[in-house]
Design an enzyme around this catalytic site. Sequence first.
Site, PDB file in Angstrom:
ATOM      1  N   ASN A 403       0.823  -1.199   0.000  1.00 50.45           N
ATOM      2  CA  ASN A 403       0.000   0.000   0.000  1.00 50.45           C
ATOM      3  C   ASN A 403       0.869   1.267   0.000  1.00 50.45           C
ATOM      4  O   ASN A 403       1.010   1.918  -1.030  1.00 50.45           O
ATOM      5  CB  ASN A 403      -0.940  -0.049   1.219  1.00 50.45           C
ATOM      6  N   ASP A 404       1.528   1.552   1.118  1.00 50.08           N
ATOM      7  CA  ASP A 404       2.324   2.795   1.197  1.00 50.08           C
ATOM      8  C   ASP A 404       3.398   2.869   0.113  1.00 50.08           C
ATOM      9  O   ASP A 404       3.681   3.950  -0.412  1.00 50.08           O
ATOM     10  CB  ASP A 404       3.030   2.889   2.570  1.00 50.08           C
TER      11      ASP A 404
END
Length: 482
Positions: A403-404
């Site tokens: 995600n990040d």
Amino acid sequence: MNFLNPNVIEFVVNLLSVLLLALGIKGLSKVKTAKDANRLAAIAMFLAVVGLLSKYILNADGGVSLDSWTWIIVGTTIGGLFGAITAKKVPMTSMPETVALFNGCGGMSSLLVALGEAIFNSNFDKIYSFNVFIGIISISITIFVGSITFSGSIVAMAKLQGWLSTPNWTQSRLRHLFNISLAIISLVALIDLVQNWNVNSIWLLVIGSLLLGIGVTLPIGGADMPVVISLLNSYSGIAAASAGFVVGSQLLIVAGAMVGAAGLILTQVMCKGMNRSLISVLFGGTLASQSKTSSGGGEYSNITSCSVEECALTLEAANKVIIVPGYGLAVAQAQHTLREVTKILEQNEIEVTYAIHPVAGRMPGHMNVLLAEADVPYEQLKEMEVINPDFPATDVVLVLGANDVVNPQAKNDRNSPLYGMPVLDVQQARTVFVIKRGMNAGYSGIKNDLFDLSNTSMVFGDAKKVLSELISELKELGVGTK
Ligand code: NAP
């Protein structure tokens, strides 16, 4: 030369353990050799204890009682059992907490050694020589660094475990005042200790540096945590090396210096990976929002989801596929299933590579270790800088529980807490499939702009389950039978 001389035996065993430790650290730099290297380092530590014991046991008139070395055996057994059981039980995803705990144990041991020497063994008020001066300096530095390492690591562990959140006041300038005051108190106590050997200052130094460790670590959070853990790792090495001067152990000095240097290099690598300076990590406050589950930074407006079948159809037509593994892949333990998928794609002459972000997962090298477990060929793993130019010419990117590390906000949004962190430019590929269970945020707790883009499709579900279904779909389509 008398080879049964206790000093000769200690020297030889120490030399051997330093050599094994150095080889161990070197081997840890490659996934292929890491497991054996870890064993080598463990043998080195065992030899160090054997060397110490042999010296005590053989040195009959060395003034060391039977009690002393039985305590060494008891301590080594308890510590060794604690380490072995923890290492067996802790899941890979909880490694950062474990490393933080081990760093804390290292700091505490050095602190206790220095305190024990200062309170029970030192005779510094009677004679004042160069050796005594070195002894006092070493004790003071060991107490200072050992205390900071201990309290800082315990705070880091509690934060990573979710037992402790970042209090709001630590994000204000007040924290600098708090930490500077503590640093001054500790420094005054340290100078008083070195100049006057005032034993009361020991306790002031212990309390001041313990609080300083808490004060420096508490404001740091989110994506900066890996940097802090590696820095504390380096501190634990410095404390151990300093404790080596306290007890006159060359082995401890060398081993501590190696750990200190390795931790410092790792800190630099992590800072580079995050595009952050060490100063901004230590004094800049948390890089992340507090929210762990919400999509911080706004709502999603253009989410497209698709079925596993649609994903399989797109993959069937692809020539070039890049896999982006993240923390969720480790949670799902889907590395072996992923390998099966990529084998099927490769049988269809589809080119497959893996994009490795330096802080993907929850510890340095997490994705390398995870993929090595599934026997993914090392050559297929590409570092971020190497693979980023390849995305525009890529047909499909499979983002698996990441995600990040794929959040374009890091490049485009100056107000984003992630701004400045280098990320994988997956959005430049023709099609991006993001496989995750829902719309939960990643470690930094913020919204991911990638999910709103028109070439991104979400495939919702646990990574292992989705990948298993993908295997069935690909087989049904006849992929992998070429
Ligand atoms: P991430 O940003 O933490 O995101 C992981 C995603 O995986 C979540 O959004 C979650 O979404 C999904 N997920 C969780 N379980 C899953 C499952 N069973 N199946 C499928 N998806 C699942 O991960 P990342 O992209 O790897 O980034 C790492 C982050 O951790 C960075 O912010 C980094 O700074 C930080 N960090 C790194 C280290 C290190 O040394 N590498 C150490 C500490 C912190 P759902 O819940 O919706 O599924």
